[in-house]
Design a protein around this motif. Structure first.
Motif, PDB file in Angstrom:
ATOM      1  N   ALA A  97       1.579  -2.410  -7.240  1.00  0.00           N
ATOM      2  CA  ALA A  97       2.036  -3.782  -7.389  1.00  0.00           C
ATOM      3  C   ALA A  97       1.768  -4.206  -8.830  1.00  0.00           C
ATOM      4  CB  ALA A  97       1.280  -4.685  -6.444  1.00  0.00           C
ATOM      5  N   VAL A  98       2.676  -4.987  -9.390  1.00  0.00           N
ATOM      6  CA  VAL A  98       2.499  -5.468 -10.750  1.00  0.00           C
ATOM      7  C   VAL A  98       2.285  -6.970 -10.696  1.00  0.00           C
ATOM      8  CG1 VAL A  98       3.457  -5.481 -13.070  1.00  0.00           C
ATOM      9  CG2 VAL A  98       4.130  -3.692 -11.473  1.00  0.00           C
ATOM     10  N   SER A  99       1.170  -7.416 -11.272  1.00  0.00           N
ATOM     11  CA  SER A  99       0.869  -8.845 -11.271  1.00  0.00           C
ATOM     12  C   SER A  99       1.417  -9.484 -12.538  1.00  0.00           C
ATOM     13  CB  SER A  99      -0.633  -9.060 -11.224  1.00  0.00           C
ATOM     14  OG  SER A  99      -1.175  -8.371 -10.142  1.00  0.00           O
ATOM     15  N   THR A 140      -2.628 -15.819  -6.009  1.00  0.00           N
ATOM     16  CA  THR A 140      -1.413 -15.453  -6.717  1.00  0.00           C
ATOM     17  C   THR A 140      -1.494 -14.065  -7.338  1.00  0.00           C
ATOM     18  OG1 THR A 140      -2.281 -16.533  -8.658  1.00  0.00           O
ATOM     19  CG2 THR A 140      -0.726 -17.790  -7.313  1.00  0.00           C
ATOM     20  N   SER A 141      -2.602 -13.412  -7.177  1.00  0.00           N
ATOM     21  CA  SER A 141      -2.728 -12.116  -7.829  1.00  0.00           C
ATOM     22  C   SER A 141      -2.114 -10.991  -6.991  1.00  0.00           C
ATOM     23  CB  SER A 141      -4.189 -11.803  -8.119  1.00  0.00           C
ATOM     24  OG  SER A 141      -4.884 -11.681  -6.905  1.00  0.00           O
ATOM     25  N   ALA A 142      -1.380 -11.384  -5.962  1.00  0.00           N
ATOM     26  CA  ALA A 142      -0.843 -10.393  -5.046  1.00  0.00           C
ATOM     27  C   ALA A 142       0.211  -9.508  -5.678  1.00  0.00           C
ATOM     28  CB  ALA A 142      -0.252 -11.081  -3.821  1.00  0.00           C
ATOM     29  N   GLY A 143       0.705  -9.878  -6.830  1.00  0.00           N
ATOM     30  CA  GLY A 143       1.732  -9.076  -7.452  1.00  0.00           C
ATOM     31  C   GLY A 143       3.067  -9.770  -7.346  1.00  0.00           C
ATOM     32  N   ILE A 144       3.904  -9.551  -8.337  1.00  0.00           N
ATOM     33  CA  ILE A 144       5.203 -10.195  -8.337  1.00  0.00           C
ATOM     34  C   ILE A 144       6.310  -9.150  -8.435  1.00  0.00           C
ATOM     35  CG2 ILE A 144       4.426 -12.396  -9.262  1.00  0.00           C
ATOM     36  CD1 ILE A 144       5.162 -11.413 -12.019  1.00  0.00           C
ATOM     37  N   ALA A 145       5.897  -7.901  -8.577  1.00  0.00           N
ATOM     38  CA  ALA A 145       6.875  -6.827  -8.700  1.00  0.00           C
ATOM     39  C   ALA A 145       6.218  -5.509  -8.309  1.00  0.00           C
ATOM     40  CB  ALA A 145       7.383  -6.744 -10.144  1.00  0.00           C
ATOM     41  N   VAL A 146       7.048  -4.493  -8.153  1.00  0.00           N
ATOM     42  CA  VAL A 146       6.527  -3.166  -7.823  1.00  0.00           C
ATOM     43  C   VAL A 146       7.029  -2.168  -8.863  1.00  0.00           C
ATOM     44  CG1 VAL A 146       6.342  -1.392  -6.047  1.00  0.00           C
ATOM     45  CG2 VAL A 146       6.780  -3.744  -5.389  1.00  0.00           C
ATOM     46  N   MET A 147       6.147  -1.279  -9.282  1.00  0.00           N
ATOM     47  CA  MET A 147       6.534  -0.208 -10.186  1.00  0.00           C
ATOM     48  C   MET A 147       7.159   0.877  -9.326  1.00  0.00           C
ATOM     49  SD  MET A 147       6.330   0.254 -13.409  1.00  0.00           S
ATOM     50  CE  MET A 147       5.012  -0.737 -14.082  1.00  0.00           C
ATOM     51  N   TRP A 190      -3.594  -5.054  -0.408  1.00  0.00           N
ATOM     52  CA  TRP A 190      -2.894  -4.843  -1.659  1.00  0.00           C
ATOM     53  C   TRP A 190      -3.703  -5.416  -2.818  1.00  0.00           C
ATOM     54  CZ3 TRP A 190       3.043  -5.622  -1.821  1.00  0.00           C
ATOM     55  CH2 TRP A 190       3.532  -4.987  -2.942  1.00  0.00           C
ATOM     56  N   MET A 191      -4.157  -6.659  -2.597  1.00  0.00           N
ATOM     57  CA  MET A 191      -4.888  -7.320  -3.661  1.00  0.00           C
ATOM     58  C   MET A 191      -6.183  -6.592  -3.973  1.00  0.00           C
ATOM     59  SD  MET A 191      -4.213 -11.330  -3.153  1.00  0.00           S
ATOM     60  CE  MET A 191      -4.347 -11.427  -1.425  1.00  0.00           C
ATOM     61  N   LEU A 192      -6.791  -6.039  -2.913  1.00  0.00           N
ATOM     62  CA  LEU A 192      -8.024  -5.304  -3.141  1.00  0.00           C
ATOM     63  C   LEU A 192      -7.781  -4.149  -4.094  1.00  0.00           C
ATOM     64  CD1 LEU A 192      -9.805  -5.156   0.297  1.00  0.00           C
ATOM     65  CD2 LEU A 192     -10.597  -6.206  -1.815  1.00  0.00           C
TER      66      LEU A 192
END
Lengths: 577, 172
Positions: free
Chosen positions: A189-191, A162-169, A134-136
């Motif tokens: 994913a939205v960071s 922490t850049s994994a995202g905190i929300a999804v569009m 995901w992060m990639l």
């Protein structure tokens, strides 16, 4: 024996662990640690002992005869409640908890400990794989959007973790993005950062469980999985009980949700808060706090004065209304694709085309859509299931089992070629995951597939000696688990004029490579071939004989020409779901 | 396939170092659930960086270096309210901790022996406090004893255990 300093330290650390040490004590503890090497040594020893006891505890609790306590009993507070509950009700309160871990269990702790650790590792590795991929994609998308996360010189690791995202569009309708901000697609994913809408509507689902519908023009700064700051515009938040405590900040106003549905609007320094269901807590910068309950609204003027206001729920687009708009949009997009597809069928450059438009689910023939009609080009579906395609109105073919495939026979000699398809990849299970493979692999026959590394692979066989008989052109990795289940447009052109192979993903060029003269093949041909698998490989004993795709395809087209990048782009745009 | 082998090798290392990683991180943070979080974060980073790890190199120092970064990041993010150690103290304590972590498995063997020698009610007390993270006040409550008595008993127990482990480890 122990110096007073050591003695003092032991008491302090003990209380600190217990959570009962006050601020003065903590300061003193830190001082001792700073100034005394022997205290530092003891600190590490004591902590290490604590850690080991924890490890033993985790191991013991995982043992079968205390199963009811559960795997996570040592850490989960509810499990602690359980234990305590039993404890309280026991006839001999001093005895029962001690029976939870008999002498034998301590002795035998190794195995369950190992098992539970393995479990932890297995889970964390799984999580890692998913998150990593995901992060990639995140970083790829971010760099594509010219947005680099703020540099952090001291602790780069943290930044990455922490850049994994905190929300999804999750949904986008008629969105125009603010030029300076990142552009998202559904499923991204939205960071931490800004979502900037020029117009349109975006539905953002926070990892905490809250759903926000943001109406453009608007700017929302996502600060964590539970906090977002509305800079301007209008949003409606739906917060289920699990996400209680979700906060929207509007200027210096903080709206803390108590399990509800509410709207917030910020406009020229004015802020409105409307509560449609449940209640929210409102914190003002002057420390004032108030509860706003369902059916009530407040407005805060530029000067900071807060007063009651009229409730206007219709001004805030809700989930249901958004759904309606999404459906309209989808219907519109299907119609757009259909129109384009009708034109494509007549394109004289098309060798074969499977539009999979409204094919019957029981029909095992995959009708060729080429105009004028040529039934010889119809494919045969073997094993694979008919499924819904990009839109509910459209069908597709799903490849799941090792035998699933579509067989085709395409006679003729060609030069340049273009392969293009819409595909939804569930996972890349094989070393080679077939998109389109000719049965044999003779001179001039192309192979189009995806490696398990997520790279597009295209080659045309030259013939001759083993291993040296082709030049494979690989794209950079484009696929990872974050794209699983998403419809993607893949295309590859083979241009005999320029001797180049070019790979495309979603209308954008992935890579381009010139084929060395000695490995270049001028004339191409197909003959019998398979979509989504590989039939009768020349060496049945070969390691890579199974090449079935794990996913679905709902459009496939082959051209006798190398399409230009803008033509590939048009295929993507016209077919975008 | 070579990559697969490499991955298996890496997973094996990662599995083996979980106890020591936890030991190190717990020592720095002193709180179970937050330590577990940081262990997970560290695993994540290790996994992401697995290509940087070459099979010949020692795994543990590399893993610990990354764990230290994660601890520092955690300490920085959580701030002084939640963490006992600040970044300066983490730095000051890291070396000692890394040395002790190195011996963790030996120490655990010693600890198990020492635990098995304990009378049942003492063991029970340790288990309530450390296995179940039960606050002292609750332990006292449940046993019908006063807080201070429980605290003194636990302090003694802990000291006794530490001494016992030292002896056991010297015996080998």
């Amino acid at each position: 024996m122990a110096s007073p300093e050591i003695d003092e330290f032991e008491h302090l650390i003990f209380d600190w662990e217990d959570g009962t040490l006050d601020a003065t004590g903590i300061a003193r503890l830190r001082d001792l640690l700073r100034t005394s090497p022997s205290v530092r040594k003891l600190y590490v020893e004591r902590q290490m002992l604590g850690a080991m006891l924890k490890l033993e505890g985790d191991a013991g609790i995982a043992a079968p005869d205390v199963e009811h306590v559960g795997l996570k009993a040592a850490t989960s507070s509810s499990a602690e409640q359980d234990t305590r509950g039993q404890f309280d009700s026991a006839e001999d309160p001093a005895d029962l908890p001690f029976m939870l871990h008999s002498r034998e269990q301590i002795g035998e702790a190794t195995n369950p400990r190992y098992a539970s650790l393995l479990f932890v590792v297995a889970v964390s590795v799984l999580v890692c794989v998913v998150l990593t991929r995901w992060m990639l994609v995140e970083s790829r998308l971010q760099s594509a959007g010219q947005r680099v996360p703020a540099a952090n010189d001291v602790l780069p690791e943290k930044q990455e973790a922490t850049s994994a995202g905190i929300a999804v569009m999750t949904r986008l309708v008629d969105v125009e993005w603010q030029e300076s901000e990142r552009q998202f697609t559904v499923g991204d994913a939205v960071s931490v950062g800004v979502v900037g809408l020029e117009s349109g509507v975006a539905q953002i689902e926070f990892f905490c469980g809250a759903t926000v519908i943001l109406e453009g023009p608007a700017r929302l700064v996502l600060e964590s999985s539970t906090i977002a700051r509305l800079k301007s515009g209008r949003l409606r938040a739906q917060v289920p009980p699990a996400a209680r405590g979700f906060q929207i900040h509007a200027d210096e106003l903080r709206v803390v949700d108590l399990g509800t549905e509410f709207g917030v609007a910020v406009n020229d320094g004015e802020a409105d808060v409307q509560v449609f269901d449940g209640e929210v807590e409102l914190y003002q910068s002057n420390g004032e706090q108030r509860l706003v309950t369902a059916g009530n609204a407040i407005t805060r003027a530029v000067g900071g004065v807060v007063e009651a206001a009229q409730l206007t729920p219709d001004e805030y687009l809700g989930l249901e209304a958004l759904d309606e708009r999404v459906r309209n949009q989808k219907q519109g997009r299907y119609q757009r694709w259909l129109g384009h597809s009708m034109e494509l069928r007549k394109d004289p450059r098309v060798i074969t085309y499977y539009s999979m438009e409204q094919d019957r689910y029981w029909n095992r023939k995959l009708a060729s859509s080429v105009v004028p009609e040529n039934r010889d080009l119809d494919g045969a579906i073997v094993g694979a299931k008919r499924v819904v395609g990009r839109w509910p109105e459209k069908s597709g073919v799903e490849f799941k089992r090792p035998g699933d495939r579509v067989r085709v026979n395409i006679p003729g000699q060609f030069g340049s070629l273009t392969f293009a398809c819409w595909v939804k990849i569930d996972s890349l299970d094989r070393w080679y995951n077939s998109l389109f493979l000719t049965d044999s692999y003779q001179r001039g026959e192309p192979h189009w597939q995806i490696l398990d590394t997520g790279q597009l692979f295209f080659s045309v066989r030259l013939g001759g000696g083993p291993g040296k008989g082709h030049h494979k052109v690989l794209s950079p990795p484009f696929w990872d688990a974050s794209l699983s289940g998403r419809w993607l447009h893949l295309a590859t052109t083979y241009d005999v004029e320029t001797k180049t192979t070019t790979h495309f993903l979603n209308g954008e060029k992935l890579s381009e490579e010139r084929i060395p003269d000695q490995l270049f093949v001028q004339q191409t041909c197909i003959g019998k071939a398979t979509i989504g698998n590989w039939s009768s490989p020349t060496r049945p004993e070969a390691d890579f004989a199974i090449r079935n795709l794990n996913g679905s395809m709902d459009e496939f087209v082959l051209f006798r020409d190398a399409l230009k990048p803008d033509e590939i782009r048009a295929l993507f745009i016209q077919g975008s779901p | 396939m070579k990559d697969t082998e490499q991955t298996e090798f890496f997973v094996q290392h990662l599995t083996e170092c979980q106890g020591r990683l936890f030991g190190y991180i717990y020592s720095m943070l002193g709180e179970h659930s937050r330590a577990m979080d940081v262990v997970q974060e560290t695993n994540l980073v290790l996994w992401r960086k697995k290509d940087e790890f070459r099979s010949g190199a020692p795994f543990m120092p590399w893993a610990l270096a990354i764990a230290r970064f994660q601890v520092l990041a955690h300490v920085r993010d959580q701030g002084r309210d939640k963490c006992l150690l600040d970044s300066e103290l983490v730095a000051a304590l890291s070396e000692e901790t890394e040395q002790q972590v190195d011996e963790l498995e030996t120490m655990r063997t010693a600890l198990r022996k020492c635990m098995s020698d304990l009378p049942r009610e003492k063991k029970g007390l340790l288990q309530l406090r450390y296995y179940h993270s039960m606050p002292i006040a609750e332990i006292a409550d449940s046993m019908g004893r006063n807080v201070n008595a429980v605290k003194v008993a636990l302090l003694r127990l802990r000291r006794g255990l530490a001494d016992c482990m030292h002896r056991r480890m010297l015996e080998g």
